[in-house]
Design a protein around this motif. Structure first.
Motif, PDB file in Angstrom:
ATOM      1  N   ALA A  21       0.832  -1.202   0.000  1.00  0.00           N
ATOM      2  CA  ALA A  21       0.000   0.000   0.000  1.00  0.00           C
ATOM      3  C   ALA A  21       0.864   1.248   0.000  1.00  0.00           C
ATOM      4  O   ALA A  21       0.611   2.212  -0.739  1.00  0.00           O
ATOM      5  CB  ALA A  21      -0.933  -0.006   1.213  1.00  0.00           C
ATOM      6  N   ASP A  22       1.899   1.240   0.817  1.00  0.00           N
ATOM      7  CA  ASP A  22       2.806   2.385   0.869  1.00  0.00           C
ATOM      8  C   ASP A  22       3.483   2.618  -0.480  1.00  0.00           C
ATOM      9  O   ASP A  22       3.778   3.758  -0.849  1.00  0.00           O
ATOM     10  CB  ASP A  22       3.886   2.157   1.925  1.00  0.00           C
ATOM     11  N   ALA A  23       3.714   1.539  -1.229  1.00  0.00           N
ATOM     12  CA  ALA A  23       4.425   1.654  -2.501  1.00  0.00           C
ATOM     13  C   ALA A  23       3.550   2.201  -3.621  1.00  0.00           C
ATOM     14  O   ALA A  23       4.028   2.979  -4.452  1.00  0.00           O
ATOM     15  CB  ALA A  23       4.992   0.288  -2.902  1.00  0.00           C
ATOM     16  N   VAL A  24       2.278   1.794  -3.670  1.00  0.00           N
ATOM     17  CA  VAL A  24       1.450   2.165  -4.829  1.00  0.00           C
ATOM     18  C   VAL A  24       0.528   3.350  -4.575  1.00  0.00           C
ATOM     19  O   VAL A  24      -0.021   3.922  -5.521  1.00  0.00           O
ATOM     20  CB  VAL A  24       0.601   0.965  -5.322  1.00  0.00           C
ATOM     21  N   ALA A  25       0.342   3.752  -3.324  1.00  0.00           N
ATOM     22  CA  ALA A  25      -0.614   4.824  -3.017  1.00  0.00           C
ATOM     23  C   ALA A  25      -0.136   6.232  -3.356  1.00  0.00           C
ATOM     24  O   ALA A  25      -0.968   7.076  -3.701  1.00  0.00           O
ATOM     25  CB  ALA A  25      -1.001   4.754  -1.539  1.00  0.00           C
ATOM     26  N   PRO A  26       1.144   6.557  -3.244  1.00  0.00           N
ATOM     27  CA  PRO A  26       1.559   7.946  -3.479  1.00  0.00           C
ATOM     28  C   PRO A  26       1.094   8.486  -4.835  1.00  0.00           C
ATOM     29  O   PRO A  26       1.316   7.873  -5.878  1.00  0.00           O
ATOM     30  CB  PRO A  26       3.088   7.875  -3.411  1.00  0.00           C
ATOM     31  N   GLY A  27       0.411   9.624  -4.787  1.00  0.00           N
ATOM     32  CA  GLY A  27      -0.068  10.264  -6.000  1.00  0.00           C
ATOM     33  C   GLY A  27      -1.391   9.753  -6.509  1.00  0.00           C
ATOM     34  O   GLY A  27      -1.954  10.306  -7.465  1.00  0.00           O
ATOM     35  N   ALA A  28      -1.940   8.695  -5.897  1.00  0.00           N
ATOM     36  CA  ALA A  28      -3.210   8.129  -6.364  1.00  0.00           C
ATOM     37  C   ALA A  28      -4.385   8.985  -5.901  1.00  0.00           C
ATOM     38  O   ALA A  28      -4.435   9.432  -4.756  1.00  0.00           O
ATOM     39  CB  ALA A  28      -3.382   6.702  -5.862  1.00  0.00           C
ATOM     40  N   ALA A  29      -5.325   9.203  -6.806  1.00  0.00           N
ATOM     41  CA  ALA A  29      -6.531   9.953  -6.444  1.00  0.00           C
ATOM     42  C   ALA A  29      -7.401   9.139  -5.495  1.00  0.00           C
ATOM     43  O   ALA A  29      -8.026   9.694  -4.581  1.00  0.00           O
ATOM     44  CB  ALA A  29      -7.321  10.311  -7.699  1.00  0.00           C
ATOM     45  N   TYR A  30      -7.445   7.829  -5.707  1.00  0.00           N
ATOM     46  CA  TYR A  30      -8.226   6.921  -4.874  1.00  0.00           C
ATOM     47  C   TYR A  30      -7.429   5.642  -4.667  1.00  0.00           C
ATOM     48  O   TYR A  30      -6.709   5.193  -5.568  1.00  0.00           O
ATOM     49  CB  TYR A  30      -9.575   6.579  -5.523  1.00  0.00           C
ATOM     50  N   VAL A  31      -7.579   5.056  -3.473  1.00  0.00           N
ATOM     51  CA  VAL A  31      -6.966   3.762  -3.185  1.00  0.00           C
ATOM     52  C   VAL A  31      -8.068   2.802  -2.759  1.00  0.00           C
ATOM     53  O   VAL A  31      -8.765   3.054  -1.766  1.00  0.00           O
ATOM     54  CB  VAL A  31      -5.902   3.857  -2.080  1.00  0.00           C
ATOM     55  N   ALA A 146     -11.988   9.998 -10.864  1.00  0.00           N
ATOM     56  CA  ALA A 146     -10.527  10.039 -10.959  1.00  0.00           C
ATOM     57  C   ALA A 146     -10.057  10.950 -12.086  1.00  0.00           C
ATOM     58  O   ALA A 146      -8.988  11.562 -11.993  1.00  0.00           O
ATOM     59  CB  ALA A 146      -9.981   8.632 -11.158  1.00  0.00           C
ATOM     60  N   ALA A 147     -10.842  11.032 -13.160  1.00  0.00           N
ATOM     61  CA  ALA A 147     -10.557  11.953 -14.259  1.00  0.00           C
ATOM     62  C   ALA A 147      -9.110  11.840 -14.754  1.00  0.00           C
ATOM     63  O   ALA A 147      -8.400  12.834 -14.904  1.00  0.00           O
ATOM     64  CB  ALA A 147     -10.855  13.392 -13.821  1.00  0.00           C
ATOM     65  N   GLY A 148      -8.674  10.604 -14.969  1.00  0.00           N
ATOM     66  CA  GLY A 148      -7.344  10.384 -15.502  1.00  0.00           C
ATOM     67  C   GLY A 148      -6.229  10.359 -14.482  1.00  0.00           C
ATOM     68  O   GLY A 148      -5.074  10.085 -14.828  1.00  0.00           O
ATOM     69  N   ARG A 149      -6.559  10.639 -13.223  1.00  0.00           N
ATOM     70  CA  ARG A 149      -5.533  10.580 -12.177  1.00  0.00           C
ATOM     71  C   ARG A 149      -5.305   9.128 -11.772  1.00  0.00           C
ATOM     72  O   ARG A 149      -6.168   8.274 -11.970  1.00  0.00           O
ATOM     73  CB  ARG A 149      -5.970  11.415 -10.976  1.00  0.00           C
ATOM     74  N   PRO A 150      -4.153   8.824 -11.162  1.00  0.00           N
ATOM     75  CA  PRO A 150      -3.848   7.437 -10.813  1.00  0.00           C
ATOM     76  C   PRO A 150      -4.818   6.841  -9.800  1.00  0.00           C
ATOM     77  O   PRO A 150      -5.374   7.551  -8.946  1.00  0.00           O
ATOM     78  CB  PRO A 150      -2.436   7.532 -10.217  1.00  0.00           C
ATOM     79  N   VAL A 151      -5.010   5.540  -9.905  1.00  0.00           N
ATOM     80  CA  VAL A 151      -5.826   4.755  -8.972  1.00  0.00           C
ATOM     81  C   VAL A 151      -4.975   3.576  -8.504  1.00  0.00           C
ATOM     82  O   VAL A 151      -4.314   2.913  -9.320  1.00  0.00           O
ATOM     83  CB  VAL A 151      -7.117   4.241  -9.646  1.00  0.00           C
ATOM     84  N   ALA A 152      -4.977   3.321  -7.209  1.00  0.00           N
ATOM     85  CA  ALA A 152      -4.235   2.191  -6.650  1.00  0.00           C
ATOM     86  C   ALA A 152      -5.193   1.186  -6.032  1.00  0.00           C
ATOM     87  O   ALA A 152      -6.232   1.573  -5.484  1.00  0.00           O
ATOM     88  CB  ALA A 152      -3.235   2.670  -5.596  1.00  0.00           C
TER      89      ALA A 152
END
Length: 255
Positions: A21-31, A146-152
């Motif tokens: 979770a710590d690895a993929v969450a940074p910058g994600a709009a939603y997790v 999310a509108a194109g923002r990252p999702v984790a």
């Protein structure tokens, strides 16, 4: 390149457990946190019944104090439950007269999904609770915002007796169901190989989940201990119309 940065180039990411979770969450709009047997299934059923849920990391005296502070019911261990008490079992909610018991808030301790959700919220992430019951509606809701923002996506997994992470196939399938629905809302061009693999795992069993989920390691463990009903509730793909979102410490219905 650091391993922790490996999926940062992708718009849709997938990993396991608190470190993942710590690895993929940074910058994600939603997790999206997935813990099918049983945290996110119980969470989704609670939200369906109008109960707000506080995810709590520890099952100790501090949980009692937190529940008392918020005027909430504290979920107890399945083996310790008495009449009218709620546990990590989704059936315990479905079989409780919530109106008579006046339950509208629940503190839900869990060492996996709950702890990961709280950890992510502390890091400033917007956390969505996902299980097989609500994967499609949750993915649709996230895709619209999310509108194109990252999702984790984080599969909680279980624990081996030594405390190490045990990847749990039911969480892989739940994550894959969410990812498959997310792909339907767009395309898979921005999916990491890890996310594509989780999606493929779900698609391989999608038509047989009520049969294969009870035969998973976690499913057999619950059935042997008398909780086959919880597995059936968890296997009800699409049965949950709600999207739990963690806001100000509490999971509430998305709006």
């Amino acid at each position: 390149m650091a391993v922790a940065d490996g999926q940062g180039v992708f718009q849709v990411r997938f990993d396991w457990g608190p470190v993942g979770a710590d690895a993929v969450a940074p910058g994600a709009a939603y997790v999206a946190v997935v813990d099918v047997l049983s945290f996110t299934t119980t969470l989704t059923v609670a939200i369906e019944q109008g109960i707000s849920v506080l995810p709590y990391r520890w099952r100790d005296d501090s949980a009692v104090a937190v529940a008392r502070l918020h005027g909430a019911m504290l979920a107890v261990l399945r083996s310790q439950a008495g009449p009218g008490q709620i546990t990590l079992s989704p059936e315990s909610i479905l079989h409780t007269d919530l109106e008579a018991a006046k339950i509208d808030r629940l503190v839900l301790p869990s060492p996996n999904g709950s702890a990961i959700s709280a950890r992510l919220a502390d890091a400033g992430c917007t956390v969505v609770g996902v299980c097989l019951r609500n994967a499609e509606v949750a993915a649709t809701w996230v895709a619209e915002r999310a509108a194109g923002r990252p999702v984790a996506v984080v599969a909680a997994g279980e624990r081996w007796p030594d405390g190490s992470l045990r990847p749990a196939v039911e969480d892989l399938w739940g994550a894959g169901a969410f990812l498959a629905a997310l792909a339907e809302a767009g395309d898979t061009a921005g999916f990491s190989p890890e996310a594509l693999t989780a999606m493929a795992a779900y698609q391989g069993v999608a038509g047989r989940l009520p049969a294969v989920l009870p035969e998973s390691v976690s499913g057999r463990e619950l059935r042997v201990n008398g909780f086959a009903g919880d597995v059936a509730v968890a296997a009800a793909v699409g049965a949950g119309p709600v999207v739990p979102v963690l806001r100000d410490g509490w999971f509430v219905p998305a709006y």
